[in-house]
Design a protein around this motif. Structure first.
Motif, mmCIF file in Angstrom:
data_model
loop_
_atom_site.group_PDB
_atom_site.id
_atom_site.type_symbol
_atom_site.label_atom_id
_atom_site.label_comp_id
_atom_site.label_asym_id
_atom_site.label_seq_id
_atom_site.Cartn_x
_atom_site.Cartn_y
_atom_site.Cartn_z
ATOM 1 N N MET A 1 3.574 -1.946 4.273
ATOM 2 C CA MET A 1 3.720 -2.556 3.000
ATOM 3 C C MET A 1 3.838 -1.490 1.618
ATOM 4 O O MET A 1 2.774 -0.662 1.629
ATOM 5 C CB MET A 1 2.781 -3.659 2.621
ATOM 6 C CG MET A 1 2.725 -4.492 1.511
ATOM 7 S SD MET A 1 1.867 -5.739 1.169
ATOM 8 C CE MET A 1 0.177 -5.266 1.750
ATOM 9 N N ALA A 2 4.634 -1.823 0.965
ATOM 10 C CA ALA A 2 4.783 -0.786 -0.151
ATOM 11 C C ALA A 2 4.599 -1.835 -1.675
ATOM 12 O O ALA A 2 4.851 -2.955 -1.633
ATOM 13 C CB ALA A 2 6.203 -0.159 -0.250
ATOM 14 N N LEU A 3 4.457 -1.102 -2.464
ATOM 15 C CA LEU A 3 4.245 -1.751 -3.831
ATOM 16 C C LEU A 3 5.611 -2.241 -4.172
ATOM 17 O O LEU A 3 5.444 -3.220 -5.204
ATOM 18 C CB LEU A 3 3.805 -0.965 -4.861
ATOM 19 C CG LEU A 3 2.587 -0.397 -4.836
ATOM 20 C CD1 LEU A 3 2.152 0.819 -5.876
ATOM 21 C CD2 LEU A 3 1.421 -1.669 -5.015
ATOM 22 N N GLN A 4 6.575 -2.151 -3.609
ATOM 23 C CA GLN A 4 8.000 -2.493 -4.196
ATOM 24 C C GLN A 4 8.548 -3.915 -3.533
ATOM 25 O O GLN A 4 9.335 -4.576 -3.767
ATOM 26 C CB GLN A 4 9.053 -1.780 -4.078
ATOM 27 C CG GLN A 4 9.106 -0.507 -5.118
ATOM 28 C CD GLN A 4 8.234 0.429 -4.608
ATOM 29 O OE1 GLN A 4 7.574 0.837 -3.474
ATOM 30 N NE2 GLN A 4 7.432 1.222 -5.262
ATOM 31 N N HIS A 5 7.644 -4.208 -2.495
ATOM 32 C CA HIS A 5 7.585 -5.336 -1.760
ATOM 33 C C HIS A 5 7.670 -6.706 -2.504
ATOM 34 O O HIS A 5 6.549 -6.584 -3.294
ATOM 35 C CB HIS A 5 6.869 -5.586 -0.336
ATOM 36 C CG HIS A 5 7.478 -4.692 0.722
ATOM 37 N ND1 HIS A 5 6.807 -3.630 1.040
ATOM 38 C CD2 HIS A 5 8.565 -4.523 1.217
ATOM 39 C CE1 HIS A 5 7.398 -2.987 1.910
ATOM 40 N NE2 HIS A 5 8.715 -3.482 2.124
ATOM 41 N N ASP A 6 8.300 -7.668 -2.074
ATOM 42 C CA ASP A 6 8.116 -8.966 -2.735
ATOM 43 C C ASP A 6 7.079 -9.888 -1.971
ATOM 44 O O ASP A 6 7.018 -9.904 -0.884
ATOM 45 C CB ASP A 6 9.545 -9.709 -2.541
ATOM 46 C CG ASP A 6 9.674 -11.100 -3.416
ATOM 47 O OD1 ASP A 6 8.873 -12.029 -2.779
ATOM 48 O OD2 ASP A 6 10.194 -11.060 -4.570
ATOM 49 N N GLN A 42 7.040 -9.054 -7.294
ATOM 50 C CA GLN A 42 7.109 -7.821 -6.778
ATOM 51 C C GLN A 42 5.723 -7.038 -6.765
ATOM 52 O O GLN A 42 5.164 -7.370 -8.131
ATOM 53 C CB GLN A 42 8.225 -6.784 -7.345
ATOM 54 C CG GLN A 42 9.521 -6.888 -6.525
ATOM 55 C CD GLN A 42 10.425 -5.608 -6.970
ATOM 56 O OE1 GLN A 42 10.594 -5.686 -8.069
ATOM 57 N NE2 GLN A 42 10.797 -4.777 -5.959
ATOM 58 N N LEU A 43 4.934 -6.785 -6.061
ATOM 59 C CA LEU A 43 3.570 -6.188 -6.366
ATOM 60 C C LEU A 43 3.419 -5.381 -7.517
ATOM 61 O O LEU A 43 2.314 -5.309 -8.158
ATOM 62 C CB LEU A 43 3.133 -5.754 -4.829
ATOM 63 C CG LEU A 43 3.328 -6.519 -3.595
ATOM 64 C CD1 LEU A 43 2.601 -6.062 -2.426
ATOM 65 C CD2 LEU A 43 2.328 -8.047 -4.057
ATOM 66 N N ASP A 44 4.343 -4.421 -7.502
ATOM 67 C CA ASP A 44 4.079 -3.351 -8.574
ATOM 68 C C ASP A 44 4.380 -3.985 -9.814
ATOM 69 O O ASP A 44 3.645 -3.791 -10.826
ATOM 70 C CB ASP A 44 5.063 -2.178 -8.520
ATOM 71 C CG ASP A 44 6.520 -2.413 -8.068
ATOM 72 O OD1 ASP A 44 6.943 -3.652 -8.112
ATOM 73 O OD2 ASP A 44 7.244 -1.664 -8.285
ATOM 74 N N ALA A 45 5.383 -4.901 -10.015
ATOM 75 C CA ALA A 45 5.588 -5.750 -11.101
ATOM 76 C C ALA A 45 4.577 -6.699 -11.612
ATOM 77 O O ALA A 45 4.103 -6.492 -12.741
ATOM 78 C CB ALA A 45 7.036 -6.298 -11.148
ATOM 79 N N PHE A 46 4.010 -7.021 -10.592
ATOM 80 C CA PHE A 46 2.617 -8.073 -10.861
ATOM 81 C C PHE A 46 1.345 -7.367 -11.307
ATOM 82 O O PHE A 46 0.701 -7.603 -12.380
ATOM 83 C CB PHE A 46 2.303 -8.841 -9.521
ATOM 84 C CG PHE A 46 0.926 -9.381 -9.483
ATOM 85 C CD1 PHE A 46 0.802 -10.884 -10.315
ATOM 86 C CD2 PHE A 46 -0.085 -9.172 -8.800
ATOM 87 C CE1 PHE A 46 0.047 -11.337 -10.363
ATOM 88 C CE2 PHE A 46 -1.171 -9.869 -8.901
ATOM 89 C CZ PHE A 46 -1.318 -10.872 -9.712
ATOM 90 N N ALA A 47 1.338 -6.191 -10.694
ATOM 91 C CA ALA A 47 0.123 -5.251 -11.196
ATOM 92 C C ALA A 47 0.192 -4.777 -12.355
ATOM 93 O O ALA A 47 -0.745 -4.628 -13.297
ATOM 94 C CB ALA A 47 0.073 -4.242 -10.249
ATOM 95 N N THR A 48 1.439 -4.393 -12.785
ATOM 96 C CA THR A 48 1.905 -3.811 -14.260
ATOM 97 C C THR A 48 1.407 -5.064 -15.504
ATOM 98 O O THR A 48 1.240 -4.873 -16.297
ATOM 99 C CB THR A 48 3.379 -3.531 -14.327
ATOM 100 O OG1 THR A 48 3.463 -2.447 -13.296
ATOM 101 C CG2 THR A 48 3.542 -2.878 -15.704
#
Length: 69
Positions: A1-6, A42-48
Motif C-alpha cells: 500500500m502506498a500513500l497514493q492509493h485510493d 487518496q490517502l496522501d490527500a486525506f492526510a494533507t
C-alpha cells in the motif's frame, strides 16, 4: 500500500470510512468528518487535508487565546 492509493480502491466502504475517521478523531483529539475521507479518498490527500484542518484549528485557538488576554 502506498500513500497514493485510493481508500475505496483498496476495498474501503463508507462504513469503514466512518470507522477510520472516528479512530482518527479519537487519536487526534479533534473531530474529523467522514466527508473529509469521502472527498479526499487518496490517502496522501486525506492526510494533507486533516493536517490543514488541524493547523487551522490550532491557529484559531491561538487567536481566541490572544483575544482573551
Amino acid at each position: 500500500m502506498a500513500l497514493q492509493h485510493d481508500f475505496f480502491a483498496l476495498g474501503g466502504s463508507s462504513i469503514q470510512a466512518a470507522q477510520v475517521t472516528a479512530l482518527c478523531s479519537q487519536a487526534l483529539g479533534n473531530e474529523i468528518a467522514v466527508a473529509t475521507l469521502l472527498t479526499y479518498p487518496q490517502l496522501d490527500a486525506f492526510a494533507t487535508q486533516v493536517e490543514q484542518q488541524l493547523n487551522a484549528l490550532a491557529s484559531s485557538e491561538d487567536c481566541e487565546f490572544e483575544m482573551e488576554l
